[in-house]
Design an enzyme around this catalytic site. Structure first.
Site, PDB file in Angstrom:
ATOM      1  N   LYS A 152       0.651  -1.188  -0.041  1.00 19.77           N
ATOM      2  CA  LYS A 152       0.215  -0.135   0.102  1.00 19.77           C
ATOM      3  C   LYS A 152       0.832   1.153  -0.105  1.00 19.77           C
ATOM      4  O   LYS A 152       1.969   1.326   0.338  1.00 19.77           O
ATOM      5  CB  LYS A 152      -1.119   0.158   1.059  1.00 19.77           C
ATOM      6  CG  LYS A 152      -0.208   0.075   2.593  1.00 19.77           C
ATOM      7  CD  LYS A 152       0.114   1.327   3.050  1.00 19.77           C
ATOM      8  CE  LYS A 152       1.240   1.424   4.245  1.00 19.77           C
ATOM      9  NZ  LYS A 152       1.682   2.457   4.527  1.00 19.77           N
TER      10      LYS A 152
ATOM     11  N   PRO B 225       9.613  -4.431  -0.790  1.00 23.65           N
ATOM     12  CA  PRO B 225      10.961  -4.291   0.159  1.00 23.65           C
ATOM     13  C   PRO B 225      10.429  -3.984   1.695  1.00 23.65           C
ATOM     14  O   PRO B 225       9.339  -3.501   1.987  1.00 23.65           O
ATOM     15  CB  PRO B 225      11.393  -2.680  -0.351  1.00 23.65           C
ATOM     16  CG  PRO B 225      10.216  -2.292  -1.367  1.00 23.65           C
ATOM     17  CD  PRO B 225       9.406  -3.319  -1.634  1.00 23.65           C
ATOM     18  N   VAL B 226      11.482  -4.447   2.430  1.00 18.29           N
ATOM     19  CA  VAL B 226      11.014  -4.527   3.977  1.00 18.29           C
ATOM     20  C   VAL B 226      11.309  -3.019   4.459  1.00 18.29           C
ATOM     21  O   VAL B 226      12.368  -2.595   4.241  1.00 18.29           O
ATOM     22  CB  VAL B 226      11.974  -5.525   4.585  1.00 18.29           C
ATOM     23  CG1 VAL B 226      11.875  -5.595   5.784  1.00 18.29           C
ATOM     24  CG2 VAL B 226      11.628  -6.945   3.918  1.00 18.29           C
TER      25      VAL B 226
ATOM     26  N   ALA C 141       9.953  -0.353   4.674  1.00 21.11           N
ATOM     27  CA  ALA C 141       9.892   0.733   3.460  1.00 21.11           C
ATOM     28  C   ALA C 141       8.594   1.663   3.701  1.00 21.11           C
ATOM     29  O   ALA C 141       8.661   2.688   3.036  1.00 21.11           O
ATOM     30  CB  ALA C 141       9.867  -0.031   2.407  1.00 21.11           C
TER      31      ALA C 141
ATOM     32  N   LEU D 163       5.638   0.403   3.223  1.00 20.47           N
ATOM     33  CA  LEU D 163       4.616  -0.146   2.415  1.00 20.47           C
ATOM     34  C   LEU D 163       3.864  -1.293   2.735  1.00 20.47           C
ATOM     35  O   LEU D 163       3.055  -1.990   2.157  1.00 20.47           O
ATOM     36  CB  LEU D 163       5.358  -0.799   0.845  1.00 20.47           C
ATOM     37  CG  LEU D 163       6.214   0.432   0.163  1.00 20.47           C
ATOM     38  CD1 LEU D 163       7.105  -0.258  -0.891  1.00 20.47           C
ATOM     39  CD2 LEU D 163       5.278   1.404  -0.397  1.00 20.47           C
TER      40      LEU D 163
ATOM     41  N   GLY E  14       4.493  -4.340   3.802  1.00 17.83           N
ATOM     42  CA  GLY E  14       4.804  -5.512   3.313  1.00 17.83           C
ATOM     43  C   GLY E  14       4.593  -6.531   4.352  1.00 17.83           C
ATOM     44  O   GLY E  14       3.949  -7.698   4.174  1.00 17.83           O
TER      45      GLY E  14
ATOM     46  N   SER F  25       2.548  -6.349   7.052  1.00 18.08           N
ATOM     47  CA  SER F  25       0.957  -6.477   7.189  1.00 18.08           C
ATOM     48  C   SER F  25       0.385  -7.541   6.013  1.00 18.08           C
ATOM     49  O   SER F  25      -0.718  -8.216   6.368  1.00 18.08           O
ATOM     50  CB  SER F  25       0.439  -5.233   7.184  1.00 18.08           C
ATOM     51  OG  SER F  25       0.881  -4.469   8.385  1.00 18.08           O
TER      52      SER F  25
ATOM     53  N   ASP G  22      -2.427  -2.083  10.158  1.00 16.78           N
ATOM     54  CA  ASP G  22      -2.356  -2.105   8.966  1.00 16.78           C
ATOM     55  C   ASP G  22      -2.966  -3.355   8.102  1.00 16.78           C
ATOM     56  O   ASP G  22      -3.315  -3.284   7.010  1.00 16.78           O
ATOM     57  CB  ASP G  22      -1.088  -1.929   8.075  1.00 16.78           C
ATOM     58  CG  ASP G  22      -0.574  -0.245   8.301  1.00 16.78           C
ATOM     59  OD1 ASP G  22      -1.445   0.552   8.499  1.00 16.78           O
ATOM     60  OD2 ASP G  22       0.639   0.102   7.934  1.00 16.78           O
TER      61      ASP G  22
HETATM   62  P1  ATP Z   1       4.733  -0.683   8.683  1.00 17.80           P
HETATM   63  O1  ATP Z   1       4.618   0.854   8.402  1.00 17.80           O
HETATM   64  O2  ATP Z   1       3.744  -1.427   8.981  1.00 17.80           O
HETATM   65  O3  ATP Z   1       6.116  -0.664  10.036  1.00 17.80           O
HETATM   66  P2  ATP Z   1       6.829  -1.077   6.734  1.00 17.80           P
HETATM   67  O4  ATP Z   1       6.338  -1.357   5.549  1.00 17.80           O
HETATM   68  O5  ATP Z   1       7.429   0.018   7.244  1.00 17.80           O
HETATM   69  O6  ATP Z   1       5.464  -1.195   7.812  1.00 17.80           O
HETATM   70  P3  ATP Z   1       7.620  -3.943   7.187  1.00 17.80           P
HETATM   71  O7  ATP Z   1       8.065  -4.321   5.748  1.00 17.80           O
HETATM   72  O8  ATP Z   1       6.169  -4.428   7.214  1.00 17.80           O
HETATM   73  O9  ATP Z   1       7.776  -2.368   7.209  1.00 17.80           O
HETATM   74  O10 ATP Z   1       8.683  -4.349   8.162  1.00 17.80           O
HETATM   75  C1  ATP Z   1       8.676  -3.754   9.373  1.00 17.80           C
HETATM   76  C2  ATP Z   1       9.219  -4.771  10.397  1.00 17.80           C
HETATM   77  O11 ATP Z   1       8.620  -6.045  10.407  1.00 17.80           O
HETATM   78  C3  ATP Z   1      10.705  -5.188   9.879  1.00 17.80           C
HETATM   79  O12 ATP Z   1      11.662  -4.854  10.976  1.00 17.80           O
HETATM   80  C4  ATP Z   1      10.756  -6.546   9.542  1.00 17.80           C
HETATM   81  O13 ATP Z   1      11.787  -7.362  10.186  1.00 17.80           O
HETATM   82  C5  ATP Z   1       9.385  -7.090  10.395  1.00 17.80           C
HETATM   83  N1  ATP Z   1       8.671  -8.167   9.710  1.00 17.80           N
HETATM   84  C6  ATP Z   1       8.030  -9.464  10.323  1.00 17.80           C
HETATM   85  N2  ATP Z   1       7.405  -9.915   9.498  1.00 17.80           N
HETATM   86  C7  ATP Z   1       7.900  -9.448   8.371  1.00 17.80           C
HETATM   87  C8  ATP Z   1       7.348  -9.841   6.838  1.00 17.80           C
HETATM   88  N3  ATP Z   1       6.600 -10.781   6.722  1.00 17.80           N
HETATM   89  N4  ATP Z   1       7.882  -8.956   5.941  1.00 17.80           N
HETATM   90  C9  ATP Z   1       8.443  -7.884   6.144  1.00 17.80           C
HETATM   91  N5  ATP Z   1       8.885  -7.309   7.334  1.00 17.80           N
HETATM   92  C10 ATP Z   1       8.466  -8.240   8.295  1.00 17.80           C
END
Ligand code: ATP
Length: 316
Positions: free
Chosen positions: A11, A99-100, A102, A104, A106, A108, A141
């Site tokens: 998202k 990407p982790v 990020a 986005l 991912g 969730s 999310d």
């Molecule tokens: P948010 O804004 O919800 O924190 P984000 O997009 O910034 O999300 P994610 O990619 O969801 O970040 O990951 C945030 C943290 O969650 C990371 O530190 C990661 O190690 C942990 N995490 C746990 N499970 C997952 C997964 N299946 N995919 C990605 N990250 C994950």
């Protein structure tokens, strides 16, 4: 072999306003969220033994309870033990494309796909609404990640009102692959800097929610007016993330100068996006940004607005 393969969409936030603090320690938010077709692939497969196995193609992500997909599976086991008793355990395979860390969501998205996948695998017959209630236990999310499309999210982000999804819009996403921003850090830093501006009584918070609901961004979306919508792109967290990460601030300038309808940071960043009305324009912008920034860590993705969060993968 019983197996379901699902696509879980990332998202972007077209709007993110922090309006106050909540008694539970979280922030009171008003966000407009939009799914894009950058998807993780999740496969759930029945196995004989009564256990959950998680595999992931990204070696630096844990596969134990720290992974949101594992947490989602454990929640399903706890709430619906009859599913595992009848059909056996499950192997869940994550192919990460989002990407982790990020902004986005991912993680969730993976949790949402795990809930949906086990619902199918174990023939539980849960409705989308019931899956969203379960998802809210895992993260703010996750309810949106289940339904996807376009929605206005309030509360911690878990209370949703669907909006029409704008077809035919594209988002060029840009992120330095070696950079991630901690969501708790971004909100905590925002609280320290701007906590004195928070609304703190329930009536004023409710009034602000209504104002945004009835405001220009939602009106532009309702009128399917992408250019108008782009004028009202807003993310409060840019105020703390961009000064702390000058590299991201500079990337935002370059993205904005390359064209498109408007540029914004998604969630707590550091991913930036530029909206366009055609794939060709999105490709031109990506090419221009790539030619100006030679850093090999810069990732660019061309995505299209998507109308669903979780869907069956048609390729499997
Ligand atoms: P948010 O804004 O919800 O924190 P984000 O997009 O910034 O999300 P994610 O990619 O969801 O970040 O990951 C945030 C943290 O969650 C990371 O530190 C990661 O190690 C942990 N995490 C746990 N499970 C997952 C997964 N299946 N995919 C990605 N990250 C994950």
């Amino acid at each position: 072999m019983r197996l379901y393969s699902l696509l879980a969409a990332a998202k972007i936030n077209l709007y993110l306003e922090i309006i106050g603090s909540r008694p539970d320690g979280f922030h009171e938010l008003v966000m407009v969220m939009q799914s894009v077709d950058l998807c993780d692939r999740i496969t759930v497969r029945s196995i004989g033994s009564e256990e959950i196995r998680l595999r992931c193609d990204q070696p630096d992500l844990p596969t134990d309870e720290r992974n949101l997909a594992q947490q989602a599976a454990q929640l399903m086991v706890q709430k619906y033990p009859e599913g595992m008793a009848r059909w056996g355990g499950a192997e869940i395979t994550l192919e990460k494309r989002i990407p982790v860390g990020a902004g986005l969501a991912g993680g969730s998205a993976d949790a949402a796909a795990t809930l949906s996948g086990l619902n199918l695998l174990w023939e539980l017959g849960l409705t989308q609404g019931e899956l969203q209630v379960l998802g809210a236990e895992l993260g703010s999310d996750v309810p949106f990640a289940i339904v996807g499309g376009c929605a206005i999210a309030t509360g911690r982000g878990e209370r949703l009102d669907s909006l029409v999804s704008l077809d035919g819009l594209y988002a060029v996403l840009a992120k330095y692959q070696n950079l991630s921003v901690s969501t708790p850090w971004a909100y905590q830093t925002y609280r320290e800097a701007f906590g004195n501006t928070y609304l703190n009584d329930a009536a004023r918070i409710e009034a602000r929610r209504h104002q945004v609901h009835a405001g220009e961004m939602v009106a532009a979306i309702s009128h399917h007016d992408g250019p108008a919508m782009a004028q009202f792109l807003h993310n409060d967290l840019e105020k703390v993330v961009l000064p702390a990460y000058p590299q991201v601030a500079e990337l935002k300038q370059r993205m904005a100068a390359a064209g498109g309808l408007g540029t914004l940071m998604s969630g707590s960043g550091p991913t930036l996006f530029t909206l366009t009305t055609s794939q060709a324009e999105a490709e031109t912008i990506a090419t221009q940004v790539r030619s100006q920034i030679t850093d090999p860590n810069l990732g660019l993705w061309i995505t299209r607005f998507a109308s669903t969060g979780i869907r069956l993968n048609p390729e499997r």
